[in-house]
Design a protein around this motif. Structure first.
Motif, mmCIF file in Angstrom:
data_model
loop_
_atom_site.group_PDB
_atom_site.id
_atom_site.type_symbol
_atom_site.label_atom_id
_atom_site.label_comp_id
_atom_site.label_asym_id
_atom_site.label_seq_id
_atom_site.Cartn_x
_atom_site.Cartn_y
_atom_site.Cartn_z
ATOM 1 N N VAL A 205 63.423 59.487 -0.650
ATOM 2 C CA VAL A 205 64.378 58.500 0.154
ATOM 3 C C VAL A 205 65.293 58.214 -1.215
ATOM 4 C CG1 VAL A 205 64.442 56.231 0.961
ATOM 5 C CG2 VAL A 205 62.799 57.911 1.631
ATOM 6 N N ILE A 206 66.612 58.466 -0.954
ATOM 7 C CA ILE A 206 67.681 57.886 -2.202
ATOM 8 C C ILE A 206 68.336 56.822 -1.300
ATOM 9 C CG2 ILE A 206 69.566 58.724 -3.559
ATOM 10 C CD1 ILE A 206 66.800 59.990 -4.195
ATOM 11 N N ILE A 207 68.295 55.627 -1.980
ATOM 12 C CA ILE A 207 68.955 54.602 -1.451
ATOM 13 C C ILE A 207 70.628 54.464 -1.917
ATOM 14 C CG2 ILE A 207 69.129 52.233 -1.325
ATOM 15 C CD1 ILE A 207 66.049 51.862 -1.549
ATOM 16 N N PRO A 208 71.224 54.564 -0.819
ATOM 17 C CA PRO A 208 73.034 54.518 -1.043
ATOM 18 C C PRO A 208 73.347 53.396 -2.084
ATOM 19 C CG PRO A 208 72.513 55.040 0.971
ATOM 20 C CD PRO A 208 71.252 54.649 0.565
ATOM 21 N N HIS A 209 74.338 53.660 -3.199
ATOM 22 C CA HIS A 209 74.869 52.684 -3.764
ATOM 23 C C HIS A 209 74.003 51.684 -4.472
ATOM 24 C CE1 HIS A 209 78.013 54.094 -1.200
ATOM 25 N NE2 HIS A 209 77.518 53.420 0.044
ATOM 26 N N ALA A 210 72.702 52.276 -4.956
ATOM 27 C CA ALA A 210 71.671 51.332 -5.708
ATOM 28 C C ALA A 210 71.347 51.945 -6.841
ATOM 29 C CB ALA A 210 70.595 51.290 -5.043
ATOM 30 N N GLY A 211 71.089 51.098 -7.988
ATOM 31 C CA GLY A 211 70.755 51.649 -9.109
ATOM 32 C C GLY A 211 69.336 51.664 -9.540
ATOM 33 N N HIS A 212 68.709 51.159 -10.472
ATOM 34 C CA HIS A 212 67.306 51.395 -10.997
ATOM 35 C C HIS A 212 66.284 50.189 -10.408
ATOM 36 C CE1 HIS A 212 64.162 53.279 -13.434
ATOM 37 N NE2 HIS A 212 63.872 51.899 -13.835
ATOM 38 N N ARG A 213 66.863 49.128 -10.456
ATOM 39 C CA ARG A 213 66.123 47.942 -10.218
ATOM 40 C C ARG A 213 66.265 47.538 -8.794
ATOM 41 N NH1 ARG A 213 68.046 44.879 -15.580
ATOM 42 N NH2 ARG A 213 66.046 44.840 -16.621
ATOM 43 N N LEU A 214 65.625 48.631 -8.051
ATOM 44 C CA LEU A 214 65.543 48.513 -6.290
ATOM 45 C C LEU A 214 64.764 47.194 -5.723
ATOM 46 C CD1 LEU A 214 65.207 52.228 -5.448
ATOM 47 C CD2 LEU A 214 67.172 50.943 -5.731
ATOM 48 N N PRO A 215 63.778 46.792 -6.135
ATOM 49 C CA PRO A 215 63.061 45.583 -5.963
ATOM 50 C C PRO A 215 64.155 44.377 -5.973
ATOM 51 C CG PRO A 215 61.563 46.739 -7.039
ATOM 52 C CD PRO A 215 62.759 47.403 -7.375
ATOM 53 N N LEU A 216 64.869 44.309 -6.970
ATOM 54 C CA LEU A 216 65.690 43.221 -7.362
ATOM 55 C C LEU A 216 67.244 43.437 -6.564
ATOM 56 C CD1 LEU A 216 64.875 42.499 -10.965
ATOM 57 C CD2 LEU A 216 64.428 41.194 -9.098
ATOM 58 N N GLU A 217 67.687 44.767 -6.565
ATOM 59 C CA GLU A 217 68.995 44.900 -6.106
ATOM 60 C C GLU A 217 69.119 45.111 -4.625
ATOM 61 O OE1 GLU A 217 72.224 48.433 -7.468
ATOM 62 O OE2 GLU A 217 70.185 48.247 -8.410
ATOM 63 N N THR A 218 68.161 45.563 -4.193
ATOM 64 C CA THR A 218 68.263 45.961 -2.792
ATOM 65 C C THR A 218 66.913 45.801 -2.084
ATOM 66 O OG1 THR A 218 69.201 47.614 -1.038
ATOM 67 C CG2 THR A 218 68.104 48.451 -3.185
ATOM 68 N N PRO A 219 66.309 44.435 -2.021
ATOM 69 C CA PRO A 219 65.022 44.114 -1.399
ATOM 70 C C PRO A 219 64.872 44.570 -0.046
ATOM 71 C CG PRO A 219 66.096 42.130 -2.032
ATOM 72 C CD PRO A 219 66.976 43.392 -2.581
ATOM 73 N N GLU A 220 65.974 44.091 0.915
ATOM 74 C CA GLU A 220 65.846 44.456 2.049
ATOM 75 C C GLU A 220 65.991 45.972 2.520
ATOM 76 O OE1 GLU A 220 67.790 42.797 6.555
ATOM 77 O OE2 GLU A 220 68.758 42.369 4.556
ATOM 78 N N ARG A 221 66.711 46.823 1.885
ATOM 79 C CA ARG A 221 66.858 48.105 2.118
ATOM 80 C C ARG A 221 65.655 48.952 1.788
ATOM 81 N NH1 ARG A 221 66.684 51.913 4.480
ATOM 82 N NH2 ARG A 221 67.719 53.677 4.250
ATOM 83 N N LEU A 222 65.035 48.372 0.427
ATOM 84 C CA LEU A 222 63.897 48.927 -0.095
ATOM 85 C C LEU A 222 62.585 48.454 1.193
ATOM 86 C CD1 LEU A 222 62.107 50.502 -2.156
ATOM 87 C CD2 LEU A 222 61.788 48.330 -3.260
ATOM 88 N N ALA A 223 62.746 47.404 1.608
ATOM 89 C CA ALA A 223 61.633 47.061 2.703
ATOM 90 C C ALA A 223 61.901 48.042 3.836
ATOM 91 C CB ALA A 223 61.547 45.653 2.874
ATOM 92 N N GLU A 224 62.771 48.246 4.170
ATOM 93 C CA GLU A 224 63.053 49.192 5.529
ATOM 94 C C GLU A 224 62.631 50.508 5.076
ATOM 95 O OE1 GLU A 224 67.273 48.762 5.893
ATOM 96 O OE2 GLU A 224 67.179 46.558 7.137
#
Length: 237
Positions: A205-224
């Motif tokens: 799973v590669i989250i678009p427009h996101a960098g390394h710190r996924l839990p901080l950067e895109t928590p909602e998308r990571l949870a999804e």
């Protein structure tokens, strides 16, 4: 339950936004403080894998494990230490290991420098230099890491004990593991998105427009991204 392991220079609080989104979807999660395991004495990566198995098994008969970055590498050790325990494992921005001893030696040397700097430099300048690394470009740092200052000795020890240079290349073992796995990385994190695809192919799973710190950067998308894997894993039982 989903057990969460934070990254280097991180804390359980880094997972709070993800946990809130998961809880809204009916998933209970608990984040561990990794620094307390090094408070008394050195602990190798393999030792830490066994400790995680023992501690979590005493509280949860059907656990899932999710680790980010350093926490992801510790999660790998736990999964390999006792595969029957785990319902599934999620590796977020995580490195299964370096292939060549020359790379590992160079990384051990660099991490030894970080270990010294962690204790000798001012806390603020140490964090500033850490955050300046290319892998974190465009990713926000944790909002407040003052709570980590009392753990400086443990963090310094982690640079030695838990260095990726002290880790064998776990990729072959993980690919043979019976434990269901999910590999996640950010699109802008070229190194780790490549590693995720190498480990999981099209299932990564590669989250678009996101960098390394996924839990901080895109928590909602990571949870999804986590939720369908969690639900599917428990449906198998």
């Amino acid at each position: 339950m989903l057990w969460l392991l934070h990254g280097n220079l991180g804390s359980p609080a880094d997972w709070k936004p993800v946990m809130e989104f998961l809880r809204a979807g009916g998933v209970e999660a608990r984040a561990l403080n990794l620094w307390r395991y090094l408070e008394c004495c050195p602990k190798s990566l393999k030792d830490m894998g066994r400790v995680l198995c023992s501690e979590i098994a005493s509280q949860d008969r059907h656990p899932l494990l999710c680790g980010y970055s350093l926490g992801g590498r510790l999660a790998m050790q736990a999964v390999l230490a006792h595969p029957p325990l785990w319902k599934g494992a999620i590796f977020v921005s995580a490195n299964p290991g370096l292939e060549h001893e020359e790379e590992r030696a160079a990384r051990r040397a660099k991490d030894a420098e970080w270990a010294v700097q962690c204790l000798s430099a001012s806390w603020e300048s140490f964090l500033k230099e850490w955050d300046a690394q290319g892998v974190f470009k465009g990713s926000p740092p944790p909002p407040d890491r003052s709570s980590l200052k009392p753990w400086r000795k443990s963090i310094s020890r982690a640079f030695i004990d838990w260095s990726v240079g002290a880790q064998e290349n776990l990729a072959p073992l993980l690919k043979q593991s019976p434990v269901p796995q999910l590999w996640i990385a950010g699109q802008r994190d070229a190194k780790f998105s490549t590693l995720a695809r190498r480990m999981a192919g099209e299932q990564a799973v590669i989250i678009p427009h996101a960098g390394h710190r996924l839990p901080l950067e895109t928590p909602e998308r990571l949870a999804e991204c986590l939720q369908p894997f969690i639900c599917k894993t428990y449906e198998r039982s």
